[in-house]
Design an enzyme around this catalytic site. Structure first.
Site, PDB file in Angstrom:
ATOM      1  N   THR A  14      64.144  90.597 122.497  1.00  0.00           N
ATOM      2  CA  THR A  14      65.286  91.432 122.832  1.00  0.00           C
ATOM      3  C   THR A  14      65.847  91.068 124.201  1.00  0.00           C
ATOM      4  O   THR A  14      67.041  91.249 124.464  1.00  0.00           O
ATOM      5  CB  THR A  14      64.882  92.917 122.804  1.00  0.00           C
ATOM      6  OG1 THR A  14      64.238  93.201 121.561  1.00  0.00           O
ATOM      7  CG2 THR A  14      66.087  93.827 122.939  1.00  0.00           C
ATOM      8  N   TYR A  37      52.113  86.226 119.121  1.00  0.00           N
ATOM      9  CA  TYR A  37      53.203  86.750 118.300  1.00  0.00           C
ATOM     10  C   TYR A  37      53.352  85.897 117.039  1.00  0.00           C
ATOM     11  O   TYR A  37      53.762  84.737 117.096  1.00  0.00           O
ATOM     12  CB  TYR A  37      54.486  86.718 119.122  1.00  0.00           C
ATOM     13  CG  TYR A  37      55.651  87.517 118.576  1.00  0.00           C
ATOM     14  CD1 TYR A  37      55.589  88.227 117.386  1.00  0.00           C
ATOM     15  CD2 TYR A  37      56.848  87.569 119.291  1.00  0.00           C
ATOM     16  CE1 TYR A  37      56.657  88.955 116.920  1.00  0.00           C
ATOM     17  CE2 TYR A  37      57.936  88.300 118.837  1.00  0.00           C
ATOM     18  CZ  TYR A  37      57.839  88.993 117.649  1.00  0.00           C
ATOM     19  OH  TYR A  37      58.907  89.714 117.187  1.00  0.00           O
ATOM     20  N   LYS A  84      50.560  90.308 117.436  1.00  0.00           N
ATOM     21  CA  LYS A  84      51.793  91.011 117.078  1.00  0.00           C
ATOM     22  C   LYS A  84      52.405  90.356 115.849  1.00  0.00           C
ATOM     23  O   LYS A  84      52.602  89.135 115.812  1.00  0.00           O
ATOM     24  CB  LYS A  84      52.770  90.971 118.255  1.00  0.00           C
ATOM     25  CG  LYS A  84      54.077  91.713 117.985  1.00  0.00           C
ATOM     26  CD  LYS A  84      55.021  91.630 119.177  1.00  0.00           C
ATOM     27  CE  LYS A  84      56.309  92.388 118.898  1.00  0.00           C
ATOM     28  NZ  LYS A  84      57.293  92.226 119.971  1.00  0.00           N
TER      29      LYS A  84
END
Length: 313
Positions: free
Chosen positions: A56, A143, A168
């Site tokens: 983000t 991730y 994640k």
């Protein structure tokens, strides 16, 4: 007093995990004042942690010196009240460089994103993340998404790797995640952390919670923290009615709006921050700004989300 280790601070969060956008000025350069204000507002609103310069936050668009400046600004704005985790990615050498810049800037941990471009085998992926973990004293969360997808045995090896504290998931394969959780639980028991990292993770969090994954990223928290906090509290308290009211009235329509354009998982969130009164600038290429009509729909959706909170008060 020395803060508890990152894993302990993340294990039972009091609020959502905050993934701030990166602020730019009219000329496209970093606006660190606006960025610090954005992070400060999030921390004071109730974020449990700040994940700076991640997806983000347009990690892909930042020069190394910009990255270090942003992480340092996030650390300063958080002021030790919550941990700051910084993104790190690209090829192994660059990921190591970003990891060391994050450590120098005062970050508490790293979110290690997929390596750039190549689709590597499990052995190569393990080598990559082991080298990143060994490069600094910062704890690492790996991730999974795109070209970094792991088998359960590989995640067991990650869980056994010194410095790697969590995993994640941005893939969304719940069958795979259930097998990963089970494999680590039986073959590398401990306090390994799992996160739901799908875009607008609230939309899928009831399903992730059912397989034992309680932590999730919240980009929505960037611009409607009260809604994100209400949803987070509903999950913690087992208030299914509130969770479903927010899913049906806000999160599902937001996900459907987000699907109207590529890159909207970032640019629509940034538009939301601007709509709430903080000028964080536009996204950098290759992302593009949302269509004007989509921004108007987002404004209406924000109003609807707050009305839902009043209905449940």
């Amino acid at each position: 007093m020395t803060p508890a280790p990152l894993a302990a601070r993340l294990r039972d969060p009091r609020g959502p995990l905050f993934f701030p956008v990166t602020a730019y000025g009219p000329d496209g350069s970093l606006d660190l004042d606006a960025y610090r204000e954005h992070v400060r507002r999030g921390v004071e609103a109730g974020a449990a942690a700040v994940f700076a310069c991640c997806g983000t936050g347009e990690f892909h668009a930042l020069l190394p010196e910009e990255f270090e400046a942003c992480v340092g600004a996030a650390v300063a704005a958080a002021g030790g009240r919550v941990p700051v985790v910084a993104g790190a990615g690209y090829g192994t050498a660059l990921a190591v460089r970003y990891a060391r810049l994050a450590e120098a800037a005062g970050a508490d941990g790293l979110l290690a994103m997929p390596p750039y471009l190549v689709v590597a085998g499990q052995e190569g992926l393990l080598r990559h993340y082991r080298e990143v973990a060994a490069a600094t004293a910062l704890p690492v969360i790996v991730y999974q998404r795109d070209n970094a997808v792991f088998t359960p045995p590989a995640v067991v090896e990650l869980a056994r790797t010194e410095g790697v504290i969590g995993f994640k998931d941005g893939l969304g394969d719940l069958d795979l995640m259930q097998r990963i959780v089970s494999a680590v639980r039986t073959e590398a028991p401990g306090d390994f952390l799992y996160f739901n990292g799908l875009p607008t993770a609230e939309q899928t969090q009831l399903a992730y919670q059912a397989i034992g994954i309680d932590l999730y990223s919240s980009a929505v928290f960037c611009f409607v923290p009260e809604i994100a906090l209400a949803f987070h509290a509903a999950l913690r308290e087992g208030d299914r009615a509130t969770a479903e009211r927010l899913l049906d009235g806000f999160y599902r329509p937001f996900v459907e709006l987000r699907a109207q354009g590529r890159g909207y998982a970032v640019s629509l969130v940034k538009a939301g921050v601007r709509l709430r009164g903080l000028d964080v600038g536009e996204v950098r290429p290759p992302l593009h700004e949302p269509a004007e009509d989509h921004v108007k729909q987002l404004a209406q959706l924000i109003e609807r989300g707050y009305a839902l909170l009043e209905e449940g008060a």
